[in-house]
Write a protein that holds these residues in place. Structure first.
Motif: not given
Length: 366
Positions: A180-191
């Motif tokens: 989901p976009d909201s989760l992906r945005q919160s993760l950014g590029d982090a592992a």
């Protein structure tokens, strides 16, 4: 053959855990079986496949506090219908059984962890054991659960069958959804790593946090799944200061979204101390991600190519296992993922349903 099925775990807004099991029984069935689906909460829909073979029957019955829906309302209603048998899917069943009754006893946790009240002692120590002895057949979901059941009630052995759960076919195919976009945005590029299990104490979210805090890479994040809204808020507030911003709480994820979350993760942490059957141990490996757990209970039966086994209380071992998973080369991970897909294909709902149908036919013909 028309079968009555207790489907309260489908009488909800979202299907989880046990609901996957019940839903797959319905999905895998063919035209030779019709289902009468019993549930008790009129506030929510009954989520079931559409078609003439599925009859929802959501009804209330006074005395739920004393489990009278299960012990009186259900057998009264089922006994008046032209059903070949009744399948109680949630580990409990009525003592009065006007129809041949099959029960799925997932594990013995309810008997071991019951509240110490007079009502619960009577229910779990007297009523349900007596009802089990009257059952036409008992299904359980792992060899581990079978051992626990027979240690309590050895007389059930001739009527006890182990039928493993399966996993969604989607896990054996390329992803069809995204995180989901909201989760992906919160993760950014982090592992990131994924924790499965929610707030239940034996699932050990606190242990997953310790493993995260012990990692040398301070940018590594953890996505926690299985928390309801209130539990998410409480867990977020209780996070140690040093982990603020590193732990994200996923809202409800579909299987397709969870598969996508797995696939991009560095690893899955599954520190649970007991499971009747551990879906995430198979799902993660099918999705191609290393999963770290302890071989306790049924999890010892779910060791595939991408599993790393560690002692439950050895923090250094968990830390090293996660570090090793993160450093696994893309080539080595791809090779293990291919082998894991083949291994996970052995856990198909179609095979699980076929074995259930064998039990239904055996019971109906008696």
């Amino acid at each position: 053959m028309k079968i009555g099925l207790v489907a309260r775990c489908l009488n909800t807004a979202h299907v989880r855990g046990m609901g996957k099991y019940v839903l797959e029984l319905l999905r895998q069935s063919g035209e030779d079986v019709a289902w009468h689906l019993f549930a008790d909460d009129t506030r929510y829909p009954l989520l079931h496949p559409q078609g003439h073979r599925f009859t929802p029957d959501v009804f209330e019955f006074r005395g739920d506090r004393f489990r009278l829906w299960e012990q009186l309302g259900l057998p009264l209603r089922a006994g008046r219908l032209p059903l070949a048998l009744l399948h109680c899917t949630e580990g409990a069943l009525p003592l009065w059984q006007p129809l041949p009754t099959v029960v799925t006893l997932h594990d013995t946790l309810a008997f071991e962890e019951r509240p110490d009240t007079a009502a619960d002692r009577f229910y779990w120590d007297q009523v349900i054991p007596a009802a089990l002895k009257r059952a036409a057949h008992v299904i359980t979901i792992s060899e581990s659960s079978q051992r626990d059941i027979l240690a309590r009630w050895p007389e059930l052995e001739p009527r006890l069958t182990v039928i493993h759960h399966g996993i969604e076919t989607a896990y054996l195919e390329p992803p069809t959804a995204a995180v989901p976009d909201s989760l992906r945005q919160s993760l950014g590029d982090a592992a990131y790593v994924v924790y499965l299990g929610g707030p239940m104490k034996r699932k050990r979210f606190d242990w997953a946090l310790k493993v995260l805090a012990n990692q040398p890479d301070a940018s590594l994040k953890l996505v926690a799944c299985g928390f309801g809204a209130d539990a998410r808020n409480a867990a977020r507030v209780a996070l140690p200061h040093e982990l603020q911003g590193r732990v994200l709480f996923a809202e409800f994820l579909s299987d397709a979204e969870l598969q996508a979350l797995y696939a991009s993760a560095a690893a899955v942490l599954y520190p649970t101390l007991y499971e009747g059957f551990g879906f995430p141990a198979i799902e993660a490996q099918a999705a191609g991600v290393p999963v770290i757990f302890s071989p306790l209970g049924s999890l010892a039966e779910l060791v595939g190519p991408l599993a790393t086994l560690v002692p439950a209380d050895d923090l250094a071992a968990w830390t090293a296992a996660l570090d090793g998973a993160i450093k696994l080369s893309p080539e080595a991970r791809a090779e293990k993922a291919a082998a894991a897909q083949t291994w996970a294909a052995g856990f198909r709902w179609q095979e699980s349903y076929r074995k259930h149908l064998d039990v239904y036919r055996k019971v109906a013909l008696k």
